[in-house]
Design an enzyme around this catalytic site. Structure first.
Site, PDB file in Angstrom:
ATOM      1  N   GLN A  90     -49.550-109.699 -66.286  1.00  0.00           N
ATOM      2  CA  GLN A  90     -50.380-108.778 -65.515  1.00  0.00           C
ATOM      3  C   GLN A  90     -49.703-107.430 -65.334  1.00  0.00           C
ATOM      4  O   GLN A  90     -48.504-107.270 -65.564  1.00  0.00           O
ATOM      5  CB  GLN A  90     -50.687-109.377 -64.145  1.00  0.00           C
ATOM      6  CG  GLN A  90     -49.454-109.645 -63.286  1.00  0.00           C
ATOM      7  CD  GLN A  90     -49.805-110.324 -61.970  1.00  0.00           C
ATOM      8  OE1 GLN A  90     -49.834-109.667 -60.928  1.00  0.00           O
ATOM      9  NE2 GLN A  90     -50.066-111.635 -62.021  1.00  0.00           N
ATOM     10  N   HIS A 110     -50.514-103.604 -62.715  1.00  0.00           N
ATOM     11  CA  HIS A 110     -51.311-103.012 -61.643  1.00  0.00           C
ATOM     12  C   HIS A 110     -51.549-101.529 -61.946  1.00  0.00           C
ATOM     13  O   HIS A 110     -50.713-100.859 -62.561  1.00  0.00           O
ATOM     14  CB  HIS A 110     -50.600-103.167 -60.307  1.00  0.00           C
ATOM     15  CG  HIS A 110     -50.181-104.573 -60.019  1.00  0.00           C
ATOM     16  ND1 HIS A 110     -51.072-105.608 -59.951  1.00  0.00           N
ATOM     17  CD2 HIS A 110     -48.952-105.124 -59.809  1.00  0.00           C
ATOM     18  CE1 HIS A 110     -50.431-106.739 -59.695  1.00  0.00           C
ATOM     19  NE2 HIS A 110     -49.147-106.464 -59.611  1.00  0.00           N
ATOM     20  N   GLU A 159     -45.109-102.887 -56.023  1.00  0.00           N
ATOM     21  CA  GLU A 159     -44.632-104.032 -55.244  1.00  0.00           C
ATOM     22  C   GLU A 159     -43.155-104.296 -55.483  1.00  0.00           C
ATOM     23  O   GLU A 159     -42.561-103.786 -56.442  1.00  0.00           O
ATOM     24  CB  GLU A 159     -45.454-105.285 -55.578  1.00  0.00           C
ATOM     25  CG  GLU A 159     -45.333-105.738 -57.020  1.00  0.00           C
ATOM     26  CD  GLU A 159     -46.331-106.845 -57.377  1.00  0.00           C
ATOM     27  OE1 GLU A 159     -47.482-106.786 -56.886  1.00  0.00           O
ATOM     28  OE2 GLU A 159     -45.980-107.742 -58.168  1.00  0.00           O
ATOM     29  N   HIS A 186     -45.673-107.783 -66.074  1.00  0.00           N
ATOM     30  CA  HIS A 186     -44.773-108.771 -65.497  1.00  0.00           C
ATOM     31  C   HIS A 186     -45.491-110.102 -65.311  1.00  0.00           C
ATOM     32  O   HIS A 186     -46.720-110.187 -65.393  1.00  0.00           O
ATOM     33  CB  HIS A 186     -44.219-108.283 -64.152  1.00  0.00           C
ATOM     34  CG  HIS A 186     -45.259-108.001 -63.113  1.00  0.00           C
ATOM     35  ND1 HIS A 186     -45.985-106.827 -63.094  1.00  0.00           N
ATOM     36  CD2 HIS A 186     -45.724-108.726 -62.061  1.00  0.00           C
ATOM     37  CE1 HIS A 186     -46.832-106.834 -62.078  1.00  0.00           C
ATOM     38  NE2 HIS A 186     -46.700-107.998 -61.443  1.00  0.00           N
ATOM     39  N   ARG A 210     -55.224-108.676 -65.871  1.00  0.00           N
ATOM     40  CA  ARG A 210     -54.557-109.825 -66.490  1.00  0.00           C
ATOM     41  C   ARG A 210     -54.780-109.852 -67.994  1.00  0.00           C
ATOM     42  O   ARG A 210     -55.835-109.452 -68.490  1.00  0.00           O
ATOM     43  CB  ARG A 210     -55.067-111.122 -65.868  1.00  0.00           C
ATOM     44  CG  ARG A 210     -54.855-111.225 -64.364  1.00  0.00           C
ATOM     45  CD  ARG A 210     -55.429-112.505 -63.794  1.00  0.00           C
ATOM     46  NE  ARG A 210     -55.242-112.558 -62.344  1.00  0.00           N
ATOM     47  CZ  ARG A 210     -56.106-112.055 -61.457  1.00  0.00           C
ATOM     48  NH1 ARG A 210     -57.222-111.487 -61.895  1.00  0.00           N
ATOM     49  NH2 ARG A 210     -55.851-112.131 -60.166  1.00  0.00           N
TER      50      ARG A 210
END
Length: 450
Positions: free
Chosen positions: A97, A99, A134, A311, A330
């Site tokens: 995935q 972001h 994140e 990642h 994804r």
């Protein structure tokens, strides 16, 4: 100060034991993947005043909406609680995935809203209009795939794979393949009907493209950071109409690697691919893992993941902190919706070092993680060494105990947290002081604006 009632998401990849062990309770027998501590509308925590712990919980997003300026303080500029905290417990690999950036998220969310895609639709990509940088701090040994390796390193692994295939695998098209049959496929061969190329030839072609640019003018996989070569191989592996999509090539590769223990001993990425295949035996994401760094974190180590970083967490328990978003694109290793074109649009195809996030010491038992994001910093307090420390607070604070018992005092209010329990301190609350509340060592993580 509010005690939080935190929902646990039961995603299939979740561990059935890690969160239960942390909380010293009997496992439910079901996957427990993520404990959410925040105000994201997908799963807001329930908030109960510490002064009235028996009262009915109020969803934290509703509480904050009642008086955002007073409760969020300087964080009100984000229009929401800017961070989301989770305890993440991976029992098997998560999806490949990435972001989006803030702009990509705004654009993608607006497009899906305009198209009338329901919020709950499984094929929806953008659940909100925010980006999702994140970081993760390991609580147990934690394994992950994180960012692209250099094209040269990835090419070396594919070259070794091609050798293994040529020596050990029966060619699906033309009988047993010798090393002479595994001549590199040209880049143009990736655009031809893939039934004409053997698995061994394709792997050798990937190696040639990554190491040397596939014979194209000026071709050297690392001359330009390896981006074009990495993207070409990534896209070919995940092509929903390509040979890898049927799963037969993936299972053949894994079968060949299992016959080559020396190759697995010498190449951690090939060994990782075989391990992932135990959970996703026919998924092309197994091969994508060869392009990515394999990272093994010891407890207390951390990584940070900016937008566009490909990642996949593999296994372990950690504290995950992110900007308040649930946007995930994804590409594999999941039964959930996969959108390869959109994933390619947001991925940064460049080789990067492993993005470790080393903490700074603020005193005995007090470490601070400063990832390069504007929404949060993460403090770790180990007690009794940090007993009596005042929590850093710039606007609201969210704090979670991960070991032992911790007493949090904010003015006239106090709460004792066991492992897995958390509190939310508003911008209007008095400064909070923490103390150990038992004979055992304790650890508290707190999150606030940097």
């Amino acid at each position: 100060m509010y005690l939080l009632h935190t929902p646990i998401r039961d995603y299939a990849w979740g561990s059935a034991t890690l969160l239960a062990e942390l909380q010293d309770r009997t496992p439910t027998g079901r996957p427990e993947a993520e404990m959410w501590m925040g105000a994201h509308p997908s799963a807001p925590a329930g908030a109960v005043p510490a002064s009235d712990p028996e009262s009915a919980p109020v969803p934290l997003d509703e509480l904050l909406a009642s008086d955002p300026e007073a409760l969020l303080g300087e964080a009100v500029r984000y229009g929401r609680l800017p961070f989301l905290v989770k305890l993440l417990a991976a029992g098997r690999p998560l999806s490949i995935q990435a972001h989006p950036t803030h702009e990509q998220a705004r654009t993608g969310f607006a497009a899906e809203e305009a198209a009338g895609v329901p919020d709950s639709a499984p094929h929806r990509n953008y659940r909100d209009d925010n980006h999702k940088p994140e970081m993760l701090v390991a609580l147990t040994p934690f394994a992950a795939l994180c960012g692209f390796r250099s094209a040269r390193d990835a090419g070396t692994s594919f070259s070794r794979l091609a050798q293994v295939l040529a020596e050990n695998m029966e060619d699906h098209d033309a009988g047993p393949a010798g090393i002479a049959d595994a001549a590199p496929a040209t880049p143009a061969a990736f655009d031809a009907p893939t039934s004409e190329a053997s698995v061994a030839q394709t792997a050798a072609g990937y190696a040639d493209l990554l190491l040397h640019g596939g014979g194209e003018p000026g071709g050297d996989g690392d001359d330009d950071g390896g981006g074009p070569a990495l993207e070409r191989v990534f896209a070919d592996l995940l092509d929903p109409a390509g040979d890898w999509s049927s799963g037969s090539w993936v299972t053949a590769v894994v079968a060949a690697l299992k016959k080559a223990p020396r190759a697995l001993d010498e190449d951690l990425n090939l060994a990782t691919a075989v391990g992932i295949a135990e959970h996703y035996p026919a998924d092309p994401g197994v091969l994508v893992s060869i392009l990515l760094h394999r990272v093994d974190l010891a407890p207390g180590q951390a990584i940070h993941l900016p937008a566009g970083n490909v990642h996949a967490y593999l296994h372990g328990l950690g504290v995950e902190v992110m900007a308040a978003s649930d946007n995930v694109l994804r590409g594999g290793l999941t039964p959930k919706h996969v959108d390869v074109p959109e994933l390619r649009r947001v991925v940064a195809f460049e080789s990067v070092p492993v993005p470790y996030c080393a903490p700074l010491s603020e005193g005995e038992g007090h470490l601070v993680f400063h990832p390069p994001f504007e929404e949060f910093q993460v403090d770790r307090l180990d007690l009794p060494a940090a007993d009596g420390t005042t929590l850093t607070a710039r606007g609201p604070v969210l704090a979670v105990c991960t070991a032992g018992r911790v007493r949090v005092e904010a003015g006239a209010e106090a709460a004792v947290l066991a492992a897995g329990e958390s509190v939310f301190l508003t911008a209007a609350d008095a400064a909070a002081i923490v103390h150990g509340a038992g004979e055992e060592p304790a650890t508290l993580f707190s999150v606030t604006l940097p």
